[in-house]
Design an enzyme around this catalytic site. Structure first.
Site, PDB file in Angstrom:
ATOM      1  N   SER A  69       0.834  -1.202   0.000  1.00 47.45           N
ATOM      2  CA  SER A  69       0.000   0.000   0.000  1.00 47.45           C
ATOM      3  C   SER A  69       0.865   1.247   0.000  1.00 47.45           C
ATOM      4  O   SER A  69       1.948   1.267   0.572  1.00 47.45           O
ATOM      5  CB  SER A  69      -0.928   0.021   1.222  1.00 47.45           C
ATOM      6  OG  SER A  69      -1.742   1.175   1.189  1.00 47.45           O
ATOM      7  N   LYS A  95      -4.222  -6.771   3.863  1.00 45.53           N
ATOM      8  CA  LYS A  95      -4.271  -5.686   2.867  1.00 45.53           C
ATOM      9  C   LYS A  95      -5.706  -5.415   2.424  1.00 45.53           C
ATOM     10  O   LYS A  95      -6.108  -4.263   2.223  1.00 45.53           O
ATOM     11  CB  LYS A  95      -3.395  -6.060   1.654  1.00 45.53           C
ATOM     12  CG  LYS A  95      -3.508  -5.091   0.458  1.00 45.53           C
ATOM     13  CD  LYS A  95      -3.048  -3.700   0.823  1.00 45.53           C
ATOM     14  CE  LYS A  95      -3.273  -2.640  -0.242  1.00 45.53           C
ATOM     15  NZ  LYS A  95      -3.406  -2.992  -1.608  1.00 45.53           N
ATOM     16  N   HIS A 125      -7.318  -3.435   5.091  1.00 46.86           N
ATOM     17  CA  HIS A 125      -6.790  -2.068   4.949  1.00 46.86           C
ATOM     18  C   HIS A 125      -7.595  -1.304   3.907  1.00 46.86           C
ATOM     19  O   HIS A 125      -8.012  -0.167   4.124  1.00 46.86           O
ATOM     20  CB  HIS A 125      -5.311  -2.128   4.543  1.00 46.86           C
ATOM     21  CG  HIS A 125      -4.765  -0.829   4.014  1.00 46.86           C
ATOM     22  ND1 HIS A 125      -5.025  -0.382   2.723  1.00 46.86           N
ATOM     23  CD2 HIS A 125      -3.990   0.133   4.581  1.00 46.86           C
ATOM     24  CE1 HIS A 125      -4.445   0.783   2.540  1.00 46.86           C
ATOM     25  NE2 HIS A 125      -3.801   1.122   3.644  1.00 46.86           N
ATOM     26  N   ASN A 126      -7.824  -1.925   2.757  1.00 49.31           N
ATOM     27  CA  ASN A 126      -8.542  -1.247   1.683  1.00 49.31           C
ATOM     28  C   ASN A 126     -10.008  -1.011   2.042  1.00 49.31           C
ATOM     29  O   ASN A 126     -10.598   0.003   1.660  1.00 49.31           O
ATOM     30  CB  ASN A 126      -8.441  -2.054   0.391  1.00 49.31           C
ATOM     31  CG  ASN A 126      -7.078  -1.919  -0.271  1.00 49.31           C
ATOM     32  OD1 ASN A 126      -6.108  -1.562   0.381  1.00 49.31           O
ATOM     33  ND2 ASN A 126      -6.999  -2.217  -1.550  1.00 49.31           N
ATOM     34  N   GLU A 167     -10.002   1.883   4.175  1.00 52.97           N
ATOM     35  CA  GLU A 167      -9.723   3.016   3.285  1.00 52.97           C
ATOM     36  C   GLU A 167     -11.014   3.520   2.634  1.00 52.97           C
ATOM     37  O   GLU A 167     -11.250   4.731   2.560  1.00 52.97           O
ATOM     38  CB  GLU A 167      -8.730   2.576   2.220  1.00 52.97           C
ATOM     39  CG  GLU A 167      -8.365   3.612   1.176  1.00 52.97           C
ATOM     40  CD  GLU A 167      -7.484   3.020   0.084  1.00 52.97           C
ATOM     41  OE1 GLU A 167      -7.794   3.225  -1.096  1.00 52.97           O
ATOM     42  OE2 GLU A 167      -6.490   2.343   0.420  1.00 52.97           O
TER      43      GLU A 167
END
Length: 475
Positions: A130, A185, A188-189, A192
């Site tokens: 990222s 990940k 995380h997105n 986000e």
């Protein structure tokens, strides 16, 4: 051996080129390969010129020029292309070599590839990356998972190129086995998506609700970026608000169509949470908000037909700006709580030994959701190893006290009265209220299920895990 590269990379798109340059700048020799040799040649003649970077047009030659155990990073589109590239590498790899998938792959694909390559004595890493182009070049946030035997081999390389914190800590730590790296990940997105939607809703309320200009809102975001909301996304939002279109000299926001795109990782987060029975409503609402934005022409038509007379509200603008700041912060905490709850459920389901303090640290720099308050999250998980939900952390009670909750609710009342949609912010509050509600109406829901489908229910006067059915029709 001295003429062999220390690491190899396949896929010279923007991210791939930036990672190659990052490795070279950290003193590593790098071999690279691309499906089209023209791109390799162009890269070597321009950005890579004068650096310890070599390009190869053929896979066999590329692999042969990397020192053993070979470390080969794939920066190619997720899906079949990754499997095809792995299969093209296999004839030239040897036991102990490491293949690293640095694309936005689904965690289940990384699980499968890890097992597949282990049978062939090849080590696999699914690497969450990222930070975009700038992060890849200057220091990304890296989330490696896969075969644990590969980590000691790869650790010096990945930690060298990762983002660094002021105290020297690296934003690259081992996540866990199988698909753990890509799962982290993905979450995380998802977070986000929630963060971006929250910021957009705050902007909408400030602009449409308080009639503030872009320069005024820019100053507000710059102010917020000095306090609890200090983060990359708040920082770039302030910059965006000050940009003008060179063609028309109009504010950039006025010439960008309000129809959002997405690449799917936020949807994956919501889908997997549904499959695992974990509540992540704020992340899901952020995905749905993008879906709704894509219906541009329908929304234009609806605006001319579905009327609502908003109330004339006299509002203390200075007070409301302060309230919005608190509402955004509280909503962010709610969003991160949902994300970490999904990570905790995944750790239990897949037997991953996720270190939530490490995850918070890895997200503190280099990545898109990097934010000041991740320091508090890291500390919370370090102080209480078995923290059930981030909302129960001590710093949350301090930040979301009764006054902050009142501000949160006041902002949403203001938005509702002016017909300004705030799905992510309201969903965050609903999750917070639902989590802290001692008794929910799910007892009625269970009664309904048992009435029409004999689905049974648990009783409050019996041990958990015992199920009963009531004969509703005989009463």
């Amino acid at each position: 051996m001295g003429n062999l590269s220390e690491i190899g990379l396949i896929g010279l798109g923007v991210m791939g080129q930036s990672l190659v340059l990052n490795f070279a700048d950290k003193g590593f020799s790098v071999s690279c390969h691309n499906r089209t040799s023209e791109k390799t040649e162009q890269f070597l003649a321009t950005r890579a010129a004068g650096k310890d970077i070599r390009g190869f047009s053929g896979i066999q030659e590329f692999v042969a020029n990397i020192a053993r155990p070979r470390k080969i990073i794939l920066m190619i589109p997720a899906g079949k292309a990754v499997d095809h590239t792995i299969d093209s590498l296999l004839p030239f790899l040897e036991p102990g070599d490491v293949v690293i998938d640095g694309g936005n792959s689904h965690y289940a694909d990384s699980e499968r590839r890890c097992a597949y390559l282990e049978e062939k004595k090849i080590l696999f890493i699914g690497l969450g990356v990222s930070g975009g182009e700038e992060g890849a070049l200057k220091g990304p946030s890296l989330m490696p998972g896969g075969n644990p035997e590969a980590w000691p081999v790869l650790k010096p390389f990945l930690q060298a190129i990762s983002a660094k914190l002021p105290d020297g800590s690296v934003c690259c730590e081992w996540m866990g086995e199988g698909g753990a790296g890509h799962f982290v990940k993905m979450v995380h997105n998802g977070i986000e998506y929630g963060d971006m939607q929250l910021i957009c809703e705050a902007f909408h309320i400030l602009h449409a609700g308080l009639d503030l200009s872009y320069p005024e809102i820019k100053r507000i975001f710059e102010n917020w970026n000095k306090g609890d909301l200090k983060s990359y996304l708040v920082e770039i939002t302030a910059e965006i608000l000050g940009q003008t279109d060179p063609e028309t000299n109009q504010p950039m926001l006025d010439i960008i169509l309000d129809a959002a795109g997405q690449k799917g990782t936020g949807s994956w987060t919501a889908q997997i949470a549904l499959e695992m029975g974990v509540a992540v409503p704020q992340i899901a609402e952020a995905v749905f908000a993008r879906n709704l934005s894509a219906l541009k022409q329908q929304r234009v038509n609806a605006a001319s037909k579905l009327h609502y007379q908003t109330s004339e509200m006299k509002q203390n603008a200075k007070l409301l700006v302060s309230q919005i700041e608190k509402a955004v912060y509280a909503s962010k905490i709610s969003s991160y709580a949902q994300g970490f709850s999904l990570l905790q459920a995944a750790a239990e389901k897949f037997n991953w030994k996720l270190n939530y303090g490490h995850i918070a640290q890895v997200w503190r720099a280099g990545c898109i959701i990097r934010a000041e308050f991740l320091t508090s999250i890291k500390k919370a998980f370090e102080e209480e190893k078995h923290l059930q939900n981030l909302l129960l952390a001590g710093f949350v009670a301090e930040k979301i006290d009764e006054a902050a909750q009142k501000d949160w609710r006041e902002v949403l009342k203001f938005a509702i009265d002016l017909a300004i949609p705030a799905p992510s912010m309201s969903s965050a509050l609903n999750y917070f209220d639902g989590y802290r509600c001692e008794k929910l109406p799910a007892n009625l829901l269970q009664a309904q299920r048992d009435y029409f489908g004999a689905h049974t229910f648990e009783r409050i006067d019996r041990p958990r895990g015992q199920f009963f059915h009531h004969n509703w029709l005989d009463n």
